[in-house]
Scaffold this motif. Structure first.
Motif, PDB file in Angstrom:
ATOM      1  N   ASN A  88      59.826  16.763 -17.096  1.00  0.00           N
ATOM      2  CA  ASN A  88      58.771  16.720 -16.079  1.00  0.00           C
ATOM      3  C   ASN A  88      57.748  15.789 -16.789  1.00  0.00           C
ATOM      4  O   ASN A  88      56.725  15.344 -15.709  1.00  0.00           O
ATOM      5  CB  ASN A  88      57.957  18.072 -16.218  1.00  0.00           C
ATOM      6  N   ARG A  89      57.872  15.271 -17.872  1.00  0.00           N
ATOM      7  CA  ARG A  89      56.782  14.305 -18.421  1.00  0.00           C
ATOM      8  C   ARG A  89      57.585  12.987 -19.093  1.00  0.00           C
ATOM      9  O   ARG A  89      57.648  12.982 -20.417  1.00  0.00           O
ATOM     10  CB  ARG A  89      55.410  14.708 -19.311  1.00  0.00           C
TER      11      ARG A  89
ATOM     12  N   ARG B 226      61.300  11.066 -11.333  1.00  0.00           N
ATOM     13  CA  ARG B 226      60.992  12.326 -11.878  1.00  0.00           C
ATOM     14  C   ARG B 226      62.120  13.474 -11.620  1.00  0.00           C
ATOM     15  O   ARG B 226      62.616  14.154 -12.476  1.00  0.00           O
ATOM     16  CB  ARG B 226      59.737  12.956 -12.091  1.00  0.00           C
TER      17      ARG B 226
ATOM     18  N   GLU C 138      49.206   4.687 -12.365  1.00  0.00           N
ATOM     19  CA  GLU C 138      49.915   5.697 -12.110  1.00  0.00           C
ATOM     20  C   GLU C 138      50.530   6.510 -13.104  1.00  0.00           C
ATOM     21  O   GLU C 138      50.518   7.854 -13.186  1.00  0.00           O
ATOM     22  CB  GLU C 138      51.131   5.400 -10.848  1.00  0.00           C
ATOM     23  N   VAL C 139      51.077   5.973 -14.130  1.00  0.00           N
ATOM     24  CA  VAL C 139      51.716   6.596 -15.335  1.00  0.00           C
ATOM     25  C   VAL C 139      50.527   7.261 -15.921  1.00  0.00           C
ATOM     26  O   VAL C 139      50.733   8.334 -16.456  1.00  0.00           O
ATOM     27  CB  VAL C 139      52.451   5.602 -16.026  1.00  0.00           C
ATOM     28  N   ARG C 140      49.629   6.656 -16.065  1.00  0.00           N
ATOM     29  CA  ARG C 140      48.325   7.292 -16.841  1.00  0.00           C
ATOM     30  C   ARG C 140      47.711   8.333 -16.207  1.00  0.00           C
ATOM     31  O   ARG C 140      47.444   9.225 -16.829  1.00  0.00           O
ATOM     32  CB  ARG C 140      47.252   6.141 -17.243  1.00  0.00           C
ATOM     33  N   ARG C 141      47.700   8.241 -14.584  1.00  0.00           N
ATOM     34  CA  ARG C 141      47.187   9.441 -13.925  1.00  0.00           C
ATOM     35  C   ARG C 141      48.086  10.485 -13.992  1.00  0.00           C
ATOM     36  O   ARG C 141      47.446  11.561 -14.234  1.00  0.00           O
ATOM     37  CB  ARG C 141      47.225   8.954 -12.532  1.00  0.00           C
ATOM     38  N   ARG C 142      49.372  10.363 -14.211  1.00  0.00           N
ATOM     39  CA  ARG C 142      50.244  11.446 -14.411  1.00  0.00           C
ATOM     40  C   ARG C 142      50.230  12.049 -15.758  1.00  0.00           C
ATOM     41  O   ARG C 142      50.929  13.095 -16.014  1.00  0.00           O
ATOM     42  CB  ARG C 142      51.638  11.006 -13.926  1.00  0.00           C
TER      43      ARG C 142
ATOM     44  N   GLY D  70      57.784   9.738  -8.435  1.00  0.00           N
ATOM     45  CA  GLY D  70      58.074  10.941  -7.979  1.00  0.00           C
ATOM     46  C   GLY D  70      59.456  11.348  -8.107  1.00  0.00           C
ATOM     47  O   GLY D  70      60.194  12.393  -8.292  1.00  0.00           O
TER      48      GLY D  70
ATOM     49  N   TRP E 270      51.874  10.753 -18.321  1.00  0.00           N
ATOM     50  CA  TRP E 270      53.186  10.472 -18.963  1.00  0.00           C
ATOM     51  C   TRP E 270      52.992   9.682 -19.970  1.00  0.00           C
ATOM     52  O   TRP E 270      52.298   8.552 -20.032  1.00  0.00           O
ATOM     53  CB  TRP E 270      54.045   9.996 -17.834  1.00  0.00           C
TER      54      TRP E 270
ATOM     55  N   ALA F  25      53.803   5.484  -6.826  1.00  0.00           N
ATOM     56  CA  ALA F  25      53.653   6.887  -6.697  1.00  0.00           C
ATOM     57  C   ALA F  25      55.032   7.547  -6.386  1.00  0.00           C
ATOM     58  O   ALA F  25      55.620   8.426  -6.750  1.00  0.00           O
ATOM     59  CB  ALA F  25      52.506   7.476  -6.229  1.00  0.00           C
TER      60      ALA F  25
END
Length: 429
Positions: A13-14, A97, A35-39, A94, A41, A90
């Motif tokens: 999930n990460r 993942r 986007e990776v930082r926002r999530r 998704g 991960w 994004a």
């Protein structure tokens, strides 16, 4: 589902992300990093630590082999995605993942290979014969063994390199005298292009004796002209072609470019938390942050870098480039103004960002003859990054292998500039 599969599925999930950028895809890289930082991960520094390979830009047929080697170096389950269009990151992450979590509990023999998408709607890809875990290239193998640092953080690597016997398809050469008059094997090592925090498309072929660089050959992936100018030089090149560009736009792009370069250098040195701060500030600038909104965070970051004796000790004295030598080599911009080593170039980037804050909101028009891009003059006889590439052999020869990536990161050449079309008043093509 057994407990091990449940744990693995939860971890997916990460996923740890390794981003590889192709020439011409700087904007996609920035979008992917944000986007990776926002999530939240984690970011992998090498294939062996990655779950997800994000290729920014559409690969050419000749890129398939080295990208496949990167993917084969990743542990199962692993997914490669290709992001070829802005605005699709994004969605692609998704999908990746979900593919990873599904494959985390699927026996290897039941995994089905899937195609890679080149339109931004990327899908998971299967591994054929993945169990070999061969390194993408020797540099990827080196990188996964730990972050580089001055002062011997990678001293153990020389022994491992000799144990490999063959690197990037090149056999070890004959023995020769090193600087200590010892008879040591010469080893040929390919650096890039599949490295994190590495100039997109750059390939260095180093000749090593022990831990010392004895020879350097600079190469790169093909850099094709695109419909848009190089991302970091865009405001100045648009103004040169008669478009209306404000001085504030140019200052904002310059400051973001310097923060991007500083972030990559700090990440290579191992200062990950400050590297993340630089990248967050970079993204805020590109998103239109005001001077008041960004000034405090920027000053705190600059002060932390400037006050760190450990950081200064770790990189001072590396890659010394006095102004007279830089000028003779055609270097312009921060690398010339720094008149010094890796540490001086880092401080020059950050000081230029601090000075630039005052001009973020300047609505006056950028003069068409202002060609001072982030890496130097855009109207010289050659692109500024070509001059940076040209001085690399001189700066790397005689340096310790552990310091090579640090020196490269302190120049941070932008290979997109090699495809610059002629601009009015410029001497280069």
């Amino acid at each position: 589902m057994d407990l091990r599969g449940l744990v693995r599925r939860t971890a997916m999930n990460r996923p740890a992300v390794l981003a590889v950028t192709l020439p011409g895809a700087t904007e996609l890289r920035l979008e992917a990093e944000a986007e990776v930082r926002r999530r939240g991960w984690p970011v992998a520094g090498a294939p062996a630590a990655a779950d997800l390979l994000v290729v920014c830009g559409v690969p050419a047929p000749e890129d398939a082999e080295w990208l496949d080697r990167v993917e084969r170096s990743m542990p199962e389950p692993a997914v490669r995605i290709v992001v070829g269009e802005s605005g699709q990151v994004a969605h692609a992450l998704g999908m990746a993942r979900r593919g990873l979590t599904d494959r985390a509990v699927t026996p290897r023999g039941d995994a089905h290979g899937m195609s890679h998408s080149h339109d931004g709607h990327a899908v998971p890809s299967g591994h054929e014969g993945h169990g070999s875990h061969q390194p993408a290239d020797h540099a990827a193998h080196m990188d996964r063994m730990g972050h580089q640092g001055h002062g011997g953080h990678m001293d153990h690597m020389g022994h491992d390199m000799h144990a490999m016997g063959e690197v990037a398809g090149l056999p070890m050469a004959e023995r020769a005298d090193d600087r200590d008059e010892l008879r040591l094997d010469q080893l040929h090592v390919a650096f890039g292009p599949g490295l994190s925090d590495w100039p997109a498309g750059l390939v260095l072929r180093l000749t090593l004796q022990g831990d010392v660089v004895q020879g350097v050959e600079v190469d790169h992936l093909p850099v094709a002209s695109g419909p848009r100018p190089p991302f970091w030089d865009e405001p100045w090149l648009r103004a040169a072609h008669g478009e209306e560009v404000t001085r504030g736009e140019a200052v904002r792009r310059r400051c973001a470019a310097h923060l991007d370069s500083a972030g990559r250098l700090l990440a290579v040195v191992g200062w990950d938390d400050v590297a993340v701060r630089c990248r967050r500030l970079r993204d805020e600038l590109l998103s239109g942050a005001s001077r008041e909104g960004i000034g405090g965070g920027l000053r705190r970051t600059v002060q932390r870098v400037g006050r760190s004796r450990a950081l200064r000790w770790s990189i001072a004295g590396l890659g010394e480039l006095p102004a007279d030598r830089a000028r003779a080599a055609g270097v312009t911009g921060p690398a010339l103004a720094a008149d010094g080593d890796v540490y001086d170039r880092l401080l020059m980037w950050l000081s230029e960002v601090e000075r630039g804050l005052e001009g973020l909101d300047d609505t006056r028009q950028l003069a068409p003859d202002d060609r001072t891009g982030p890496r130097g003059r855009l109207d010289g006889p050659r692109p500024p990054s070509q001059a940076l590439l040209d001085v690399l052999p001189e700066l790397l020869t005689g340096a310790e292998f552990a310091c090579a990536r640090i020196i490269v990161a302190s120049l941070d050449p932008d290979l997109d500039e090699l495809a610059l079309a002629t601009v009015p008043g410029a001497a280069h093509a």
